[in-house]
Design an enzyme around this catalytic site. Structure first.
Site, PDB file in Angstrom:
ATOM      1  N   GLU A 148       9.440   9.245 -10.314  1.00  0.00           N
ATOM      2  CA  GLU A 148       8.378   9.061  -9.322  1.00  0.00           C
ATOM      3  C   GLU A 148       8.664   9.941  -8.115  1.00  0.00           C
ATOM      4  O   GLU A 148       9.801  10.005  -7.640  1.00  0.00           O
ATOM      5  CB  GLU A 148       8.290   7.590  -8.897  1.00  0.00           C
ATOM      6  CG  GLU A 148       7.284   7.310  -7.779  1.00  0.00           C
ATOM      7  CD  GLU A 148       7.228   5.831  -7.398  1.00  0.00           C
ATOM      8  OE1 GLU A 148       7.527   4.986  -8.272  1.00  0.00           O
ATOM      9  OE2 GLU A 148       6.912   5.534  -6.228  1.00  0.00           O
ATOM     10  N   GLU A 153       4.260   8.245   1.669  1.00  0.00           N
ATOM     11  CA  GLU A 153       4.236   6.790   1.621  1.00  0.00           C
ATOM     12  C   GLU A 153       4.336   6.304   3.063  1.00  0.00           C
ATOM     13  O   GLU A 153       5.064   6.888   3.872  1.00  0.00           O
ATOM     14  CB  GLU A 153       5.396   6.281   0.787  1.00  0.00           C
ATOM     15  CG  GLU A 153       5.314   4.826   0.400  1.00  0.00           C
ATOM     16  CD  GLU A 153       6.384   4.463  -0.619  1.00  0.00           C
ATOM     17  OE1 GLU A 153       6.138   3.533  -1.406  1.00  0.00           O
ATOM     18  OE2 GLU A 153       7.458   5.100  -0.630  1.00  0.00           O
TER      19      GLU A 153
END
Length: 271
Positions: A148, A153
């Site tokens: 990932e 984020e």
């Protein structure tokens, strides 16, 4: 003596310039110039189904993070208008969940190893709001072995800071490899910023606008380097979850993530 000093100082300045240039060339991948995916969201309609699909529902254990939202493909939660993709998290009871939102994916439609992936985004705000622009490995391995890359984020309660992170076998969740980038005298919910990575076999570089703030290499990971395969793109706004905590009485809904564009470049020699 004075002349010798000036010659020495000039020599040192040349060394520093050459050294800084070589570092910049190593960090910035100018060869990622072939545009292979471009969505400018110019039509006021649903997202282009040749590029984007949807994850629907609550996933297992709140998508593995104890998230609270139910993802839909309704225009209430995701639409294209005024030249932008709009993903909206709402407080509403829907199929047993207290919130709704949307999660777009290019899985099975666009997957690529290496290149520059970037999006120009204005982020939402509020305790418990969790938007992300990220990549997952396209193979059939379970997470985190599939890999990932979190290009962007963000905790809604920290509107000046974003994170760039990778997860893989031996370095996932709380052991992930991550670094934050903070704005000075500005916030990510009051304007657009470009979030991107430049990804090659030997590194992943993380950018906000034109600032390189993180570089991760195979030498930095505690386990297997799994970033040598095609990944697909995800864009979503989660509500609640382990990373951000619960919304509180001061969290205002609806909250929207506005995406001006998504672009992906490649270097044909790496693919």
């Amino acid at each position: 003596m004075q002349r010798t000093f000036f010659i020495y100082a000039f020599f040192i300045s040349i060394v520093l310039v050459v050294t800084s240039c070589s570092i910049d060339e190593r960090q910035t991948v100018a060869n990622f110039t072939t545009l292979v995916l471009e969505d400018e969201f110019d039509s006021d309609e649903a997202p282009n189904n040749a590029v984007w699909d949807y994850d629907i529902g609550t996933g297992a254990n709140g998508w593995g993070n104890n998230e609270l939202q139910y993802y839909t493909d309704r225009s209430d939660n995701v639409k294209v208008e005024n030249g932008a993709l709009v993903i909206t998290a709402k407080r509403e009871l829907f199929n047993g969940s207290p919130y709704t939102s949307a999660r777009l994916v290019t899985r099975g439609l666009f997957e690529q190893a290496y290149g520059r992936f970037e999006a120009r985004i204005q982020l939402p705000f509020g305790q418990g709001i969790w938007p992300a622009f990220w990549l997952l490995g396209a193979n059939e391995d379970d997470w985190p072995k599939k890999g990932e890359i979190d290009i962007m984020e963000y905790r809604g309660q920290e509107p000046t800071k974003v994170l760039g992170t990778i997860h893989g076998p031996g370095y996932s969740a709380g052991e992930s490899i991550s670094k934050s980038y903070s704005l000075e005298n500005d916030r990510f919910d009051t304007g657009f910023h470009v979030f991107g990575i430049e990804w090659a076999p030997e590194y992943i570089n993380f950018y906000v606008d034109d600032v390189l703030y993180n570089q991760i290499t195979p030498a930095d990971v505690a386990g297997e380097w799994v970033f040598d395969q095609p990944f697909y793109i995800l864009m979503n706004v989660a509500v609640g979850g382990n990373f951000v905590g619960l919304p509180n009485s001061e969290t205002i809904f609806p909250q929207t993530m506005i995406v001006d564009y998504v672009r992906v470049y490649t270097n044909d020699e790496l693919n």
